[in-house]
Design a protein around this motif. Structure first.
Motif, PDB file in Angstrom:
ATOM      1  N   ALA A   1       5.366  35.752  61.760  1.00  0.00           N
ATOM      2  CA  ALA A   1       6.326  36.643  61.097  1.00  0.00           C
ATOM      3  C   ALA A   1       7.337  37.117  62.137  1.00  0.00           C
ATOM      4  O   ALA A   1       6.969  37.459  63.267  1.00  0.00           O
ATOM      5  N   PHE A   2       8.613  37.101  61.773  1.00  0.00           N
ATOM      6  CA  PHE A   2       9.672  37.507  62.700  1.00  0.00           C
ATOM      7  C   PHE A   2      10.429  38.707  62.133  1.00  0.00           C
ATOM      8  O   PHE A   2      10.539  38.868  60.919  1.00  0.00           O
ATOM      9  N   SER A   3      10.941  39.513  63.015  1.00  0.00           N
ATOM     10  CA  SER A   3      11.746  40.656  62.593  1.00  0.00           C
ATOM     11  C   SER A   3      13.208  40.251  62.403  1.00  0.00           C
ATOM     12  O   SER A   3      14.071  41.104  62.182  1.00  0.00           O
ATOM     13  N   PHE A   4      13.471  38.958  62.534  1.00  0.00           N
ATOM     14  CA  PHE A   4      14.825  38.423  62.370  1.00  0.00           C
ATOM     15  C   PHE A   4      14.718  37.071  61.658  1.00  0.00           C
ATOM     16  O   PHE A   4      13.620  36.515  61.519  1.00  0.00           O
ATOM     17  N   LYS A   5      15.837  36.543  61.227  1.00  0.00           N
ATOM     18  CA  LYS A   5      15.850  35.242  60.569  1.00  0.00           C
ATOM     19  C   LYS A   5      15.828  34.145  61.641  1.00  0.00           C
ATOM     20  O   LYS A   5      16.775  34.007  62.416  1.00  0.00           O
TER      21      LYS A   5
END
Length: 236
Positions: free
Chosen positions: A131-135
């Motif tokens: 999971a990333f906090s950005f695209k």
């Protein structure tokens, strides 16, 4: 390639399998052609047995000093009929083999039915999806930004669907190839091969590339050789 005997003995099953792949079967014509081939072959074999009997009779009559002309004439007629039947059988076999080459393998009964990849079924998952906090960027964006991948230059050199790997990108590609070769040969018992990159039509046909992908293959202009699409072809 499916065996004609299997198709003949499992006609409805094969029809259902082809329908699941969204392909019309046209198998009735093929089975009819196979029936004509078998009839032609049986008639030829029967005549060959008759010829054998007559030939023995001719030899016996000649030993006895008797006239064998009628039997010899009949043998001549039988030879002509056998030649016609054998040629007919060969023609049927060529047509059948050509048709079989265009019939795909049947899907396994566990394969889900659907009109496209959107209806594919996930069989299992492994590990945790990050999971990333950005695209996140895809590999093309990352490769171009890092200047290790150049698709635009590849288009100028060769065309679409090609890539130029640069610097660390080329090194990474070479390292991955070496890593996989080492693992497979040292740990998994495989033998490293470097087969020809050009193969003949028999190799392409035997691995299912011809005639189905004829229009998509790269072929030499003046020689009967094709550029392999994958190592599967020469290795198989």
């Amino acid at each position: 390639m499916l065996d004609i005997k299997y198709i003949r003995e499992n006609l409805e099953l094969v029809k259902v399998g082809l329908a699941r792949r969204g392909q019309a079967s046209g198998l009735e014509k093929l089975v009819d052609l196979d029936g004509r081939r078998r009839t032609s072959l049986q008639d030829s074999e029967a005549l060959k047995n008759k010829k054998k009997t007559l030939s023995a009779e001719v030899g016996k009559l000649k030993q006895q000093g008797k006239d064998a002309a009628p039997q010899m004439e009949e043998v001549k007629e039988i030879n002509n009929r056998i030649q016609v039947l054998d040629e007919q059988t060969r023609t049927f076999e060529e047509e059948i083999n050509q048709a079989l080459l265009n019939i795909p393998n049947l899907p396994h009964n566990t394969v889900p039915e659907g009109k496209g990849e959107t209806e594919n079924k996930v069989e299992r998952k492994w590990g945790e999806k990050p999971a990333f906090s950005f695209k996140p960027k895809n590999h093309v964006e990352l490769g171009e930004r890092l200047d290790i991948l150049d698709l635009k230059r590849a288009v100028k050199i060769a065309g679409a669907r090609f890539a130029v790997f640069k610097g660390a990108g080329a090194g990474l590609l070479r390292a991955l190839i070496q890593f996989m070769m080492d693992v497979q040969t040292r740990e998994n018992g495989y033998v490293e091969l470097y087969p020809p990159l050009l193969v003949n039509a028999d190799s392409m046909t035997g691995t299912g590339q011809l005639p189905k992908f004829e229009e998509d293959l790269f072929k030499l202009r003046d020689d009967p050789f094709y550029l392999i699409p994958t190592a599967e072809v020469p290795v198989t």
